[in-house]
Design an enzyme around this catalytic site. Structure first.
Site: not given
Length: 280
Positions: A15, A17, A224
């Site tokens: 991922d 961001d 996240d």
């Protein structure tokens, strides 16, 4: 005497961001030394993100990831560089900077039409990213104006800013399901798309790797947010990076490492946990 078994190939799916990129500043410099080490070891680092193709074309150059594939718009778009293209499977005329683009799921025009219909039918309150003034997108995301324009250039998903209650969100989610559409939650926006997700896009890319290389890789994934759950469940080794958001993230995985640090510092922590000894 038999030949020694060759070392496994690794693929790193990450991922962006809140993971490789800082949630607030989008800085990635803490991860720069490890990105270089992985590149020198021939281990592809593959972005798996809500970002658009337009955003990723520039970001890949900045990160030094131009030779690796990418998964954009939470699994709706896959970009294949030349070394990942198949002579007979990739006759797509869409060729941007040597990339072949695979669009999974629903077309963006269909998505936007259905969202307009559902909003009127259900009476729920939300705004699509494509409806928001540029200055508001900049304020919500912290992006520059040029980057915000690239974020609006969607191909297979539409971010929405939800402005109603949880009950209305449940009704909205059920109505989307009736249209074979899905809703996933990112760090700032909900994302509406076809019946795709990051995990299924990873499965597609791993199958392509096996078809081209004739061997199965060891896969490592880092993320996240709630929209990263399918990513983390699709890989052999998973890293749940400490989030800078309030959304619960529940991952069921036998090889899961949860970091103490957030953003690119947590990314480095996770990479070191799984690959530190391998690349010592």
């Amino acid at each position: 005497m038999t030949d020694a078994t060759p070392p496994p190939s690794y693929l790193v799916f990450t991922d962006l961001d809140g993971s490789l990129l800082d949630h607030h500043s989008y800085d990635w410099q803490p991860a720069a030394p490890w990105l270089m080490r992985l590149g020198e070891a021939g281990i592809p680092v593959i972005p798996v993100t809500s970002k658009t193709r337009s955003e990723l074309l520039e970001l890949r150059r900045e990160l030094g990831l131009e030779k690796t594939p990418f998964i954009g718009e939470n699994g709706a778009v896959i970009g294949l560089p030349p070394s990942w293209q198949h002579a007979t499977l990739d006759r797509d005329p869409d060729d941007i900077e040597g990339l072949r683009i695979k669009t999974l799921g629903a077309d963006i025009n269909f998505l936007r039409q259905r969202l307009e219909v559902l909003r009127e039918h259900l009476g729920c309150r939300f705004r699509c990213l494509s409806e928001m003034p540029l200055e508001e997108i900049v304020a919500e995301t912290g992006l520059s104006e040029p980057a915000a324009r690239r974020a609006v250039a969607r191909e297979g998903s539409e971010p929405i800013l939800w402005e109603d209650d949880a009950r209305a969100l449940d009704e909205f989610r059920a109505a989307l399901k009736d249209d074979a559409l899905t809703l996933t939650q990112g760090g700032r926006f909900h994302h509406v798309m076809g019946d795709v997700d990051k995990g299924r896009a990873i499965d597609w890319l791993v199958a392509r790797f096996v078809a081209l290389r004739g061997a199965s890789p060891v896969t490592l994934g880092l993320g996240d947010g709630p929209n990263d759950v399918s990513l983390l469940q699709a890989v052999d080794r998973a890293v749940l990076i400490r989030g800078c958001h309030s959304h619960p993230v529940e991952v069921s995985h036998p090889s899961l490492y949860s970091t103490r640090r957030a953003g690119p510092h947590g990314w480095v922590e996770g990479i070191e946990h799984w690959l530190g000894e391998t690349l010592a």
